[in-house]
Design an enzyme around this catalytic site. Structure first.
Site, PDB file in Angstrom:
ATOM      1  N   HIS A 135       0.642  -1.214   0.037  1.00  0.00           N
ATOM      2  CA  HIS A 135       0.023   0.025   0.077  1.00  0.00           C
ATOM      3  C   HIS A 135       1.022   1.204  -0.006  1.00  0.00           C
ATOM      4  O   HIS A 135       2.044   1.150   0.414  1.00  0.00           O
ATOM      5  CB  HIS A 135      -0.854  -0.071   1.316  1.00  0.00           C
ATOM      6  N   ASP A 211       3.313  -4.266   8.232  1.00  0.00           N
ATOM      7  CA  ASP A 211       2.099  -3.470   8.155  1.00  0.00           C
ATOM      8  C   ASP A 211       0.966  -4.481   8.138  1.00  0.00           C
ATOM      9  O   ASP A 211       0.551  -5.207   7.316  1.00  0.00           O
ATOM     10  CB  ASP A 211       2.052  -2.665   6.412  1.00  0.00           C
ATOM     11  N   GLN A 214      -4.274  -5.006   7.199  1.00  0.00           N
ATOM     12  CA  GLN A 214      -5.171  -6.264   6.547  1.00  0.00           C
ATOM     13  C   GLN A 214      -5.176  -7.482   7.378  1.00  0.00           C
ATOM     14  O   GLN A 214      -5.803  -8.183   6.959  1.00  0.00           O
ATOM     15  CB  GLN A 214      -5.024  -6.225   5.323  1.00  0.00           C
ATOM     16  N   LYS A 237     -10.414  -0.277  10.504  1.00  0.00           N
ATOM     17  CA  LYS A 237     -10.642  -1.684   9.757  1.00  0.00           C
ATOM     18  C   LYS A 237     -10.950  -2.696  10.617  1.00  0.00           C
ATOM     19  O   LYS A 237     -11.356  -4.058  10.096  1.00  0.00           O
ATOM     20  CB  LYS A 237      -9.459  -2.060   8.896  1.00  0.00           C
ATOM     21  N   CYS A 379      -4.939   2.462  -3.525  1.00  0.00           N
ATOM     22  CA  CYS A 379      -3.498   3.099  -2.919  1.00  0.00           C
ATOM     23  C   CYS A 379      -2.531   2.133  -3.084  1.00  0.00           C
ATOM     24  O   CYS A 379      -1.522   1.910  -2.142  1.00  0.00           O
ATOM     25  CB  CYS A 379      -3.701   3.343  -1.516  1.00  0.00           C
TER      26      CYS A 379
END
Ligand code: PLP
Length: 422
Positions: A135, A211, A214, A237, A379
């Site tokens: 991303h 990261d 997700q 999220k 993104c």
């Protein structure tokens, strides 16, 4: 250390989606004459009433600034804020809340590392290893640093079957100071082989940043078992509010890192000729923090904990499998799906290209059927270039979605195909 991406379905209870769905007020509405079908949780999840109510209750009964007042509601606000930190630490298997820094979102968490650790430790000639499927949040902070310092950026490529290509890992990781990777692609759903990358990074003497934007909302997370150094994620999220994210890092790294933003809260003392930093974690929390957001995030963590992250993961594997089967059976070659085909090796995002219809047009017709998907480059422009597309329509599932939602998505896609006469 092997990652358990596929908890045995027999071991975990099935999610009771109709009951879960009732907790989300926003889902109880019609959109353009249809039941609202929200399949855009990779972009931002919906919020249960418990999160919304906790934040309202906080403002109605308890709001005051934290770590300052010595009156009752200020002390209660501080207690709630720090309790949120403790709950988040427990949720991600952190050894102590002191390594949990509240940020605005994961983007700020990664920037914190780039600005603080990166600028203290990297100079011209140093290298960072990223991947082609990051991303922008895990690309642009490093591109800025590369531009400013002459740091070299290397990239692990993505294969034609949507996996990270580790063929050249040994060569690419050799001599790098940091490996920074997503745990799951927000476009492809591909789960990163974190165990291989953590081992390779550490063997090369590098640190690893993950990261987890997700990942944390969808899989059981244990930062100690993952053996990572920096780990970021974002509250909105994972059933929580916008405006709050988390950077977790090993405390000895945070201790050694210079401050990121300066101001109140992050200091122990200030004189006209200097200042001394506060203890962890407040050293990295300049100014009034996102207090109500922390209160909401704590309740989101409670909700996910009550569901059980193994059950959340099992539900998504099963629902994604159903979606992939349904879409393939109904649309065949008319619908290209960019992502791994094996549900247990991926997350619940399905990036689609319907014939030659632009993703924005697909999304608009789906909206006419009450179906919310994300359309665009997500993104992740370098990945889109790698895929040879400029946009996809992306459906993504969460705890409140079920096979009815997938069927509604498929029906709306069929109507889109008819509308454009593909
Ligand atoms: C993998 C990944 N990283 C980072 C982000 C950025 O999240 P935020 O905008 O909350 O900082 C996203 C959001 O889509 C994401 O999917």
């Amino acid at each position: 250390m092997a990652l358990n991406h596929t908890p045995g379905a027999a071991d975990v209870p099935e999610l009771d989606v109709p009951t879960i769905r009732k907790k989300f007020p926003i889902l109880d509405q019609q959109m353009n004459g249809h039941r609202l079908v929200y399949v855009d949780s990779a972009s931002s999840s919906q919020k249960p009433a418990s999160v919304i109510d906790a934040m309202s209750r906080y403002y109605e009964t308890t709001h005051a600034n934290v770590h300052r007042g010595v009156y009752a509601i200020a002390e209660e606000a501080t207690r709630l804020y720090e309790q949120a930190r403790t709950k988040v630490a427990r949720f991600i298997g952190a050894p102590s809340p002191n390594g949990v820094i509240f940020t605005k979102n994961v983007t700020e968490a990664i920037n914190l590392v780039a600005y603080s650790w990166g600028r203290a430790n990297l100079q011209a000639g140093d290298a960072i290893l990223l991947t082609e499927m990051e991303h922008h949040a895990n690309l642009v902070p490093w591109l800025i640093l590369a531009q400013e310092r002459g740091v070299e950026l290397r990239y692990l490529p993505v294969t034609d079957d949507y996996q990270l290509d580790l063929t050249d890992l040994d060569r690419l990781v050799d001599g790098v100071k940091l490996v920074s990777v997503t745990a799951m692609s927000n476009v492809l759903g591909t789960l990163t082989p974190l165990d291989r990358l953590v081992d390779a990074a550490h063997a090369a003497g590098a640190l690893i940043l993950v990261d987890g934007a997700q990942y944390v909302p969808h899989l059981p997370t244990d930062v100690q078992a993952l053996d990572v150094d920096f780990f970021g994620f974002t509250g909105h999220k994972m059933l929580g509010p916008t405006g709050i994210g988390v950077l977790w890092a090993r405390e000895e790294l945070l201790e050694a890192m210079p401050a990121f933003l300066g101001g109140g809260e992050m200091i122990r003392d200030v004189r006209l000729d200097g200042w001394t930093p506060n203890d962890l974690p407040w050293k990295f929390e300049a100014g009034t923090p996102p207090i109500a957001e922390a209160v909401g995030l704590a309740v989101a963590v409670d909700e996910l904990t009550a569901l059980g992250m193994d059950a959340v993961r099992a539900h998504e594997v099963s629902l994604t499998g159903y979606a992939l089967r349904t879409l393939t059976e109904r649309f065949g070659d008319d619908l290209a799906i960019h992502g791994p085909s094996e549900p247990s090796q991926r997350g619940g995002v399905v990036s689609m290209q319907l014939g030659d219809i632009h993703a924005h047009d697909v999304s608009q017709v789906l909206d006419q059927h009450g179906v919310c998907v994300r359309a665009g480059h997500h993104c992740a422009k370098p990945l889109m270039r790698r895929l040879g597309v400029n946009a996809t329509a992306r459906a993504s599932f969460y705890v409140y979605n079920d096979t009815d939602d997938v069927d509604a998505l498929a029906d709306a896609l069929a109507a889109t195909r008819d509308f454009f006469a593909v």
